[in-house]
Write a protein that holds these residues in place. Structure first.
Motif, PDB file in Angstrom:
ATOM      1  N   ASN A 131       0.820  -1.206   0.000  1.00  0.00           N
ATOM      2  CA  ASN A 131       0.000   0.000   0.000  1.00  0.00           C
ATOM      3  C   ASN A 131       0.860   1.266   0.000  1.00  0.00           C
ATOM      4  O   ASN A 131       0.550   2.254   0.647  1.00  0.00           O
ATOM      5  N   GLU A 132       2.001   1.214  -0.712  1.00  0.00           N
ATOM      6  CA  GLU A 132       2.906   2.343  -0.779  1.00  0.00           C
ATOM      7  C   GLU A 132       3.090   2.788  -2.217  1.00  0.00           C
ATOM      8  O   GLU A 132       2.993   1.988  -3.147  1.00  0.00           O
ATOM      9  N   CYS A 133       3.348   4.081  -2.391  1.00  0.00           N
ATOM     10  CA  CYS A 133       3.664   4.625  -3.707  1.00  0.00           C
ATOM     11  C   CYS A 133       5.036   4.109  -4.126  1.00  0.00           C
ATOM     12  O   CYS A 133       6.007   4.218  -3.373  1.00  0.00           O
ATOM     13  N   GLY A 134       5.109   3.550  -5.326  1.00  0.00           N
ATOM     14  CA  GLY A 134       6.362   3.009  -5.806  1.00  0.00           C
ATOM     15  C   GLY A 134       7.371   4.068  -6.202  1.00  0.00           C
ATOM     16  O   GLY A 134       8.512   3.739  -6.533  1.00  0.00           O
ATOM     17  N   ILE A 135       6.966   5.354  -6.173  1.00  0.00           N
ATOM     18  CA  ILE A 135       7.871   6.435  -6.562  1.00  0.00           C
ATOM     19  C   ILE A 135       8.404   7.178  -5.340  1.00  0.00           C
ATOM     20  O   ILE A 135       9.606   7.340  -5.161  1.00  0.00           O
ATOM     21  N   CYS A 136       7.483   7.634  -4.472  1.00  0.00           N
ATOM     22  CA  CYS A 136       7.916   8.407  -3.310  1.00  0.00           C
ATOM     23  C   CYS A 136       7.983   7.580  -2.035  1.00  0.00           C
ATOM     24  O   CYS A 136       8.435   8.067  -0.991  1.00  0.00           O
ATOM     25  N   ASN A 137       7.478   6.326  -2.078  1.00  0.00           N
ATOM     26  CA  ASN A 137       7.489   5.399  -0.934  1.00  0.00           C
ATOM     27  C   ASN A 137       6.607   5.855   0.223  1.00  0.00           C
ATOM     28  O   ASN A 137       6.715   5.339   1.332  1.00  0.00           O
ATOM     29  N   GLU A 138       5.745   6.843  -0.017  1.00  0.00           N
ATOM     30  CA  GLU A 138       4.786   7.259   1.000  1.00  0.00           C
ATOM     31  C   GLU A 138       3.530   6.406   0.905  1.00  0.00           C
ATOM     32  O   GLU A 138       3.253   5.767  -0.112  1.00  0.00           O
ATOM     33  N   LYS A 139       2.758   6.383   2.013  1.00  0.00           N
ATOM     34  CA  LYS A 139       1.528   5.600   2.035  1.00  0.00           C
ATOM     35  C   LYS A 139       0.512   6.163   1.046  1.00  0.00           C
ATOM     36  O   LYS A 139       0.444   7.361   0.805  1.00  0.00           O
ATOM     37  N   MET A 140      -0.301   5.271   0.483  1.00  0.00           N
ATOM     38  CA  MET A 140      -1.375   5.676  -0.421  1.00  0.00           C
ATOM     39  C   MET A 140      -2.711   5.348   0.222  1.00  0.00           C
ATOM     40  O   MET A 140      -2.885   4.288   0.826  1.00  0.00           O
TER      41      MET A 140
ATOM     42  N   GLY B 227       1.740   0.471  -7.208  1.00  0.00           N
ATOM     43  CA  GLY B 227       0.930   1.647  -7.453  1.00  0.00           C
ATOM     44  C   GLY B 227       1.719   2.927  -7.244  1.00  0.00           C
ATOM     45  O   GLY B 227       2.849   2.928  -6.753  1.00  0.00           O
ATOM     46  N   ALA B 228       1.103   4.047  -7.611  1.00  0.00           N
ATOM     47  CA  ALA B 228       1.754   5.350  -7.456  1.00  0.00           C
ATOM     48  C   ALA B 228       0.694   6.437  -7.335  1.00  0.00           C
ATOM     49  O   ALA B 228      -0.394   6.330  -7.918  1.00  0.00           O
ATOM     50  N   HIS B 229       1.009   7.469  -6.532  1.00  0.00           N
ATOM     51  CA  HIS B 229       0.137   8.633  -6.473  1.00  0.00           C
ATOM     52  C   HIS B 229       0.033   9.261  -7.871  1.00  0.00           C
ATOM     53  O   HIS B 229       1.031   9.310  -8.601  1.00  0.00           O
TER      54      HIS B 229
END
Length: 567
Positions: free
Chosen positions: A440-449, A464-466
């Motif tokens: 459940n993390e953005c594959g670009i910024c590694n922040e939670k989605m 996934g990605a924001h």
């Protein structure tokens, strides 16, 4: 044996007569019907096209959708099959597609229409059961009496059906011929009527002189008529004049050099694959205009060249004027989607209100994949929360059926697919979580989605990605070119990253992100943050403003430099 390079296939195609090996069991990769008659085929991978499918036009103006030209695509632009908006059939291969309206015609429906120029067929007066767009003048018509060509299946106003095929007008020495397709004769872009001097669209009918590159509205010549001729063959030498070569260059209000027109794809068009339109900042594809100066780099879609110069938009009380560059260095924050852009801008100078081309030309009603009902573009009195990003906005698409559904312009204009350097596969826009994303993390910024917000997803990598990470803040920004700033003696070019991570000439720090580059001094300056803001406050453009206008202008500049503060 005849050979051709076709846009839909990577290998050359060879022409063959009907082959018994197909045994009526192979489908054409264009129209998806059984193979019969002469075909173009690939000997390496069994790719087969009917000869007529391989030779159909790449761009058509069709009476079923007269608002915009249709472009032929080799595959469906959607994730799955498309539905032909004429016959309602389901198809997956060739499609005549409108990028503005997502209107689609299959090969059979899209290529069955080929009207004579000036339209020599007989019109029938009938009662049209629904409103329509006149194929001649482009104006909407209400239900009632209209004229129909049963051969071409086009609707026109009764008055347009009675127009003569050729006329002479006072003040012009040559005859003018009626045409339904002005662009065929080189009329594009910023076209002005030779009688009333008002703008006219080359997408619809008009009278023209091929000798003088002169065009007029359908109705304007009436008061200047010198004589009417129903048969253009009566003009001596007219066909000879029509066959003369036409200069396809023209001037455009947004550029200092002449532009040349490219209509069809060719082998030379490969060099344009990474070019962006200077108006909408989207990838260039034919038909488009480009600058005659080889090193200029100015490109313009045909549709962008025909944008209205002024328009009344639902988001703003004052009329908006199309400008080729926003004030100062052209970078602005769109008040609709909140994205940064340096393309053309629909602007109100009184209120410092800006809309980029994409938001400025949004249709008031859209069908969006995220919702079952149509959505309507509105400026609401109370902020609404966007279902895509959960941000609040008063400029949204709303559903009249579901009171709690709204989407802001930023999410409404997100591409259905995008690419990012972190993933070798295309990312698809998802509106609802099915199951669970990996970590459940953005594959670009590694922040939670958030599982309640829209996201881009790669099926192959289960990642996934924001949306903001996937498309980036530079999606509507075209880098390169140059601009003369008041605070530097030489023009500076905007670059996204410097190759050697050079030092900023103002603060001495390494230049990261957007940077202004001087080719003559070999100097670099931060475009974001305090460096730019301090230099901007010294400029003549800023100092000539006063009071509230200075405050509004400064706020707009700060909005386009996210790291800047007013300290």
């Amino acid at each position: 044996m005849e050979k051709m390079e076709h846009f839909s296939h990577i290998h050359p195609l060879l022409l063959k007569q009907e082959d018994s090996n197909y045994n009526n069991q192979v489908l054409c990769s264009g129209c998806e019907k059984l193979i019969s008659g002469p075909v173009f085929c690939c000997v390496q991978c069994n790719y087969v096209l009917h000869k007529k499918c391989a030779q159909i036009a790449r761009h058509v103006k069709h009476p079923f959708h007269p608002q915009h030209p249709l472009v032929l695509l080799s595959t469906t632009p959607y994730e799955g099959p498309y539905i032909c908006d004429s016959c309602r059939g389901l198809f997956i291969n060739f499609v005549y597609h409108c990028y503005h309206c997502n209107y689609d015609l299959d090969v059979s429906c899209g290529s069955q229409f080929n009207p004579d120029d000036g339209h020599k067929h007989e019109f029938l007066s009938v009662t049209n059961p629904q409103s329509f767009v006149c194929y001649a003048c482009g104006m909407h018509a209400n239900e009632g009496l209209a004229c129909l060509c049963t051969i071409c299946q086009i609707w026109v106003h009764s008055s347009c059906a009675e127009l003569p095929l050729a006329i002479r007008i006072k003040g012009h020495d040559h005859p003018l011929k009626l045409t339904y397709t002005l662009h065929v004769y080189g009329f594009w872009g910023n076209l002005t009527c030779g009688v009333c001097n008002e703008a006219m669209s080359p997408a619809f009918a008009g009278y023209f002189c091929s000798t003088c590159k002169f065009a007029v509205h359908l109705k304007c010549p009436q008061q200047y008529l010198r004589g009417e001729y129903e048969d253009e063959e009566s003009f001596t030498g007219y066909q000879t004049e029509e066959s003369q070569d036409i200069d396809f260059t023209f001037s455009f209000f947004g550029h200092e050099h002449l532009l040349k027109f490219t209509e069809e794809e060719s082998d030379d068009d490969v060099k344009y694959f990474d070019k962006l339109c200077d108006a909408c900042v989207r990838p260039i594809m034919p038909p488009f205009f480009s600058c005659e100066e080889e090193n200029c780099g100015f490109f313009l879609h045909q549709s962008c060249a025909e944008l209205p110069r002024t328009k009344q938009h639902p988001f703003h009380t004052h009329p908006l004027t199309l400008q080729s560059k926003a004030p100062y260095d052209g970078i602005y924050k769109c008040d609709g989607c909140r994205r940064l852009s340096n393309g053309f801008v629909y602007r109100c100078d009184v209120c410092q209100f800006d809309l980029d081309v994409c938001c400025g030309t949004l249709e008031e009603r859209i069908e969006h994949e995220s919702h079952v009902h149509p959505l309507f573009l509105k400026k609401t009195s109370v902020s609404r929360q966007c279902k895509g990003c959960h941000l609040w906005s008063k400029l949204v698409y709303v559903c009249d059926v579901c009171e709690d559904f709204s989407v802001d312009c930023g999410c409404a204009t997100l591409p259905s697919k995008t690419w990012h350097m972190y993933d070798k596969h295309p990312l698809s826009l998802n509106y609802f979580v099915e199951g669970s994303l990996r970590e459940n993390e953005c594959g670009i910024c590694n922040e939670k989605m958030s599982p309640k917000q829209w996201f881009y997803y790669c099926d192959d990598c289960d990642s996934g990605a924001h949306p903001s990470c996937a498309v980036g803040k530079s999606r509507r920004v075209k880098f390169g070119g140059s601009f003369k700033y008041d605070v530097h003696s030489h023009p500076l070019a905007l670059v996204e990253e410097t190759e050697q991570n050079n030092e900023c000439g103002a603060c001495g720090e390494r230049c990261n992100g957007w940077t202004l580059e001087c080719g003559q001094c070999k100097g670099y300056f931060h475009r974001e943050g305090q460096c730019f803001w301090k230099e901007f406050k010294k400029s003549a453009k800023y100092l000539e403003l006063s009071g509230m206008m200075r405050h509004r202008y400064a706020a707009n500049v700060l909005a386009s430099t996210p790291n800047a503060t007013t300290n």
